[in-house]
Design a protein around this motif. Structure first.
Motif, mmCIF file in Angstrom:
data_model
loop_
_atom_site.group_PDB
_atom_site.id
_atom_site.type_symbol
_atom_site.label_atom_id
_atom_site.label_comp_id
_atom_site.label_asym_id
_atom_site.label_seq_id
_atom_site.Cartn_x
_atom_site.Cartn_y
_atom_site.Cartn_z
ATOM 1 N N GLU A 190 6.434 -1.046 4.952
ATOM 2 C CA GLU A 190 5.585 -0.046 5.604
ATOM 3 C C GLU A 190 4.467 0.420 4.671
ATOM 4 O OE1 GLU A 190 6.245 4.480 7.135
ATOM 5 O OE2 GLU A 190 7.845 3.042 7.592
ATOM 6 N N VAL A 191 4.827 0.670 3.420
ATOM 7 C CA VAL A 191 3.840 1.135 2.443
ATOM 8 C C VAL A 191 2.785 0.055 2.196
ATOM 9 C CG1 VAL A 191 3.522 1.776 0.022
ATOM 10 C CG2 VAL A 191 5.357 2.802 1.341
ATOM 11 N N LEU A 192 3.229 -1.205 2.058
ATOM 12 C CA LEU A 192 2.289 -2.301 1.836
ATOM 13 C C LEU A 192 1.350 -2.470 3.036
ATOM 14 C CD1 LEU A 192 4.572 -4.943 0.090
ATOM 15 C CD2 LEU A 192 2.718 -3.628 -0.922
ATOM 16 N N ALA A 193 1.899 -2.323 4.242
ATOM 17 C CA ALA A 193 1.071 -2.432 5.443
ATOM 18 C C ALA A 193 0.013 -1.323 5.473
ATOM 19 C CB ALA A 193 1.947 -2.367 6.684
ATOM 20 N N GLU A 194 0.409 -0.109 5.087
ATOM 21 C CA GLU A 194 -0.536 1.003 5.043
ATOM 22 C C GLU A 194 -1.649 0.736 4.031
ATOM 23 O OE1 GLU A 194 1.430 4.724 4.367
ATOM 24 O OE2 GLU A 194 2.625 4.572 6.190
ATOM 25 N N PRO A 196 -2.074 3.045 -12.721
ATOM 26 C CA PRO A 196 -1.962 2.798 -11.286
ATOM 27 C C PRO A 196 -0.681 3.399 -10.719
ATOM 28 C CG PRO A 196 -1.584 0.788 -12.527
ATOM 29 C CD PRO A 196 -2.026 1.832 -13.506
ATOM 30 N N PHE A 197 -0.760 3.843 -9.487
ATOM 31 C CA PHE A 197 0.374 4.493 -8.848
ATOM 32 C C PHE A 197 1.440 3.463 -8.515
ATOM 33 C CE2 PHE A 197 2.567 5.760 -4.928
ATOM 34 C CZ PHE A 197 3.160 6.922 -5.379
ATOM 35 N N GLU A 198 2.668 3.745 -8.902
ATOM 36 C CA GLU A 198 3.791 2.865 -8.580
ATOM 37 C C GLU A 198 4.756 3.628 -7.695
ATOM 38 O OE1 GLU A 198 5.661 1.270 -12.016
ATOM 39 O OE2 GLU A 198 3.779 0.574 -12.887
ATOM 40 N N LEU A 199 5.177 2.965 -6.657
ATOM 41 C CA LEU A 199 6.120 3.579 -5.745
ATOM 42 C C LEU A 199 7.530 3.317 -6.271
ATOM 43 C CD1 LEU A 199 6.377 5.057 -3.039
ATOM 44 C CD2 LEU A 199 6.675 2.839 -1.977
ATOM 45 N N ASN A 200 8.244 4.344 -6.619
ATOM 46 C CA ASN A 200 9.597 4.200 -7.144
ATOM 47 C C ASN A 200 10.604 4.606 -6.081
ATOM 48 O OD1 ASN A 200 8.642 3.453 -9.690
ATOM 49 N ND2 ASN A 200 8.402 5.577 -10.284
ATOM 50 N N ILE A 201 11.267 3.596 -5.549
ATOM 51 C CA ILE A 201 12.301 3.855 -4.552
ATOM 52 C C ILE A 201 13.630 3.440 -5.178
ATOM 53 C CG2 ILE A 201 13.131 3.295 -2.242
ATOM 54 C CD1 ILE A 201 10.262 2.538 -1.538
ATOM 55 N N PRO A 202 14.632 4.274 -5.110
ATOM 56 C CA PRO A 202 15.920 3.928 -5.708
ATOM 57 C C PRO A 202 16.528 2.680 -5.065
ATOM 58 C CG PRO A 202 15.881 6.234 -5.006
ATOM 59 C CD PRO A 202 14.636 5.613 -4.530
ATOM 60 N N LYS A 203 17.252 1.908 -5.855
ATOM 61 C CA LYS A 203 17.879 0.685 -5.340
ATOM 62 C C LYS A 203 18.936 0.999 -4.290
ATOM 63 C CE LYS A 203 17.164 -2.229 -9.350
ATOM 64 N NZ LYS A 203 17.782 -3.031 -10.390
ATOM 65 N N SER A 204 19.545 2.142 -4.422
ATOM 66 C CA SER A 204 20.620 2.501 -3.497
ATOM 67 C C SER A 204 20.099 3.015 -2.155
ATOM 68 C CB SER A 204 21.521 3.569 -4.134
ATOM 69 O OG SER A 204 20.763 4.727 -4.409
#
Length: 113
Positions: free
Chosen positions: A73-77, A55-63
Protein backbone atom coordinates in the motif's frame (compact mmCIF):
# COMPACT_ATOMS: atom_id res chain seq x y z
CA UNK A 1 40.50 66.20 49.77
CA UNK A 2 38.53 65.45 46.51
CA UNK A 3 41.07 62.90 45.36
CA UNK A 4 38.89 60.55 43.27
CA UNK A 5 36.35 63.15 42.16
CA UNK A 6 37.74 63.94 38.71
CA UNK A 7 37.88 60.25 37.71
CA UNK A 8 34.21 59.66 38.47
CA UNK A 9 33.11 62.44 36.11
CA UNK A 10 35.39 61.48 33.20
CA UNK A 11 33.65 60.37 30.02
CA UNK A 12 35.42 57.62 28.08
CA UNK A 13 36.05 58.43 24.43
CA UNK A 14 34.98 55.83 21.91
CA UNK A 15 37.65 54.39 19.65
CA UNK A 16 37.49 54.86 15.90
CA UNK A 17 36.13 52.24 13.55
CA UNK A 18 39.04 52.71 11.20
CA UNK A 19 40.67 49.50 10.03
CA UNK A 20 44.21 49.55 8.67
CA UNK A 21 44.13 48.84 4.94
CA UNK A 22 46.45 45.87 5.29
CA UNK A 23 43.99 44.22 7.64
CA UNK A 24 41.06 45.09 5.36
CA UNK A 25 42.67 43.56 2.28
CA UNK A 26 43.79 40.50 4.22
CA UNK A 27 40.16 39.90 5.27
CA UNK A 28 38.95 40.34 1.70
CA UNK A 29 41.52 37.82 0.49
CA UNK A 30 40.40 35.27 3.10
CA UNK A 31 36.74 35.69 2.15
CA UNK A 32 37.54 35.33 -1.55
CA UNK A 33 39.55 32.16 -0.92
CA UNK A 34 36.70 30.72 1.15
CA UNK A 35 34.15 31.39 -1.61
CA UNK A 36 36.52 29.83 -4.17
CA UNK A 37 36.80 26.72 -2.01
CA UNK A 38 33.01 26.42 -1.74
CA UNK A 39 32.66 26.73 -5.53
CA UNK A 40 35.24 23.98 -6.08
CA UNK A 41 33.43 21.68 -3.68
CA UNK A 42 30.14 22.35 -5.44
CA UNK A 43 31.69 21.56 -8.84
CA UNK A 44 33.18 18.30 -7.60
CA UNK A 45 29.78 17.29 -6.31
CA UNK A 46 30.87 17.48 -2.72
CA UNK A 47 28.21 18.66 -0.38
CA UNK A 48 28.39 22.10 1.13
CA UNK A 49 26.31 21.20 4.13
CA UNK A 50 27.59 18.08 5.94
CA UNK A 51 24.26 17.32 7.61
CA UNK A 52 22.21 15.85 4.82
CA UNK A 53 18.67 14.79 5.50
CA UNK A 54 18.40 11.01 5.68
CA UNK A 55 15.82 9.39 3.44
CA UNK A 56 12.67 8.31 5.22
CA UNK A 57 12.50 4.59 5.96
CA UNK A 58 9.30 2.88 6.88
CA UNK A 59 9.94 0.63 9.87
CA UNK A 60 7.27 -1.99 10.33
CA UNK A 61 7.84 -4.70 12.92
CA UNK A 62 8.32 -8.24 11.59
CA UNK A 63 5.62 -9.51 13.90
CA UNK A 64 3.03 -7.21 12.32
CA UNK A 65 0.23 -9.44 10.94
CA UNK A 66 -0.44 -7.50 7.71
CA UNK A 67 3.07 -6.25 7.01
CA UNK A 68 3.18 -7.26 3.32
CA UNK A 69 -0.15 -5.62 2.56
CA UNK A 70 0.91 -2.42 4.33
CA UNK A 71 4.23 -2.30 2.43
CA UNK A 72 2.44 -2.76 -0.90
CA UNK A 73 0.00 0.00 0.00
CA UNK A 74 2.79 2.41 0.92
CA UNK A 75 4.71 1.65 -2.29
CA UNK A 76 1.55 2.18 -4.35
CA UNK A 77 0.99 5.55 -2.66
CA UNK A 78 4.58 6.56 -3.43
CA UNK A 79 4.17 5.62 -7.10
CA UNK A 80 0.91 7.57 -7.33
CA UNK A 81 2.50 10.61 -5.75
CA UNK A 82 5.44 10.43 -8.16
CA UNK A 83 3.06 10.09 -11.13
CA UNK A 84 1.07 13.11 -9.94
CA UNK A 85 4.27 15.12 -9.56
CA UNK A 86 5.49 14.22 -13.04
CA UNK A 87 2.08 15.04 -14.55
CA UNK A 88 2.12 18.38 -12.76
CA UNK A 89 5.60 19.14 -14.11
CA UNK A 90 4.47 18.37 -17.65
CA UNK A 91 1.41 20.60 -17.26
CA UNK A 92 3.52 23.49 -15.94
CA UNK A 93 5.94 23.15 -18.87
CA UNK A 94 3.06 23.18 -21.35
CA UNK A 95 1.56 26.28 -19.74
CA UNK A 96 4.91 28.06 -19.95
CA UNK A 97 5.21 27.15 -23.64
CA UNK A 98 1.70 28.45 -24.32
CA UNK A 99 2.38 31.73 -22.53
CA UNK A 100 5.61 32.13 -24.47
CA UNK A 101 3.81 31.53 -27.77
CA UNK A 102 1.11 34.03 -26.81
CA UNK A 103 3.71 36.67 -25.96
CA UNK A 104 5.47 36.09 -29.26
CA UNK A 105 2.18 36.29 -31.17
CA UNK A 106 0.98 39.56 -29.57
CA UNK A 107 3.83 41.85 -30.78
CA UNK A 108 3.33 40.58 -34.35
CA UNK A 109 -0.35 41.55 -34.31
CA UNK A 110 0.53 45.03 -32.96
CA UNK A 111 3.05 45.67 -35.74
CA UNK A 112 0.51 44.92 -38.47
CA UNK A 113 -1.83 47.72 -37.33
Amino acid sequence: FFFGWHRANMVMKKGTKRIPLGHKYRLQKKVKAHHRKLKKLAKKGGFLHPRKQKPFELNIPKSWPHKEAMLKEVLAEKKDAEARRSDHRVMVKEKKKQKKKEKEAKPDSDEEI
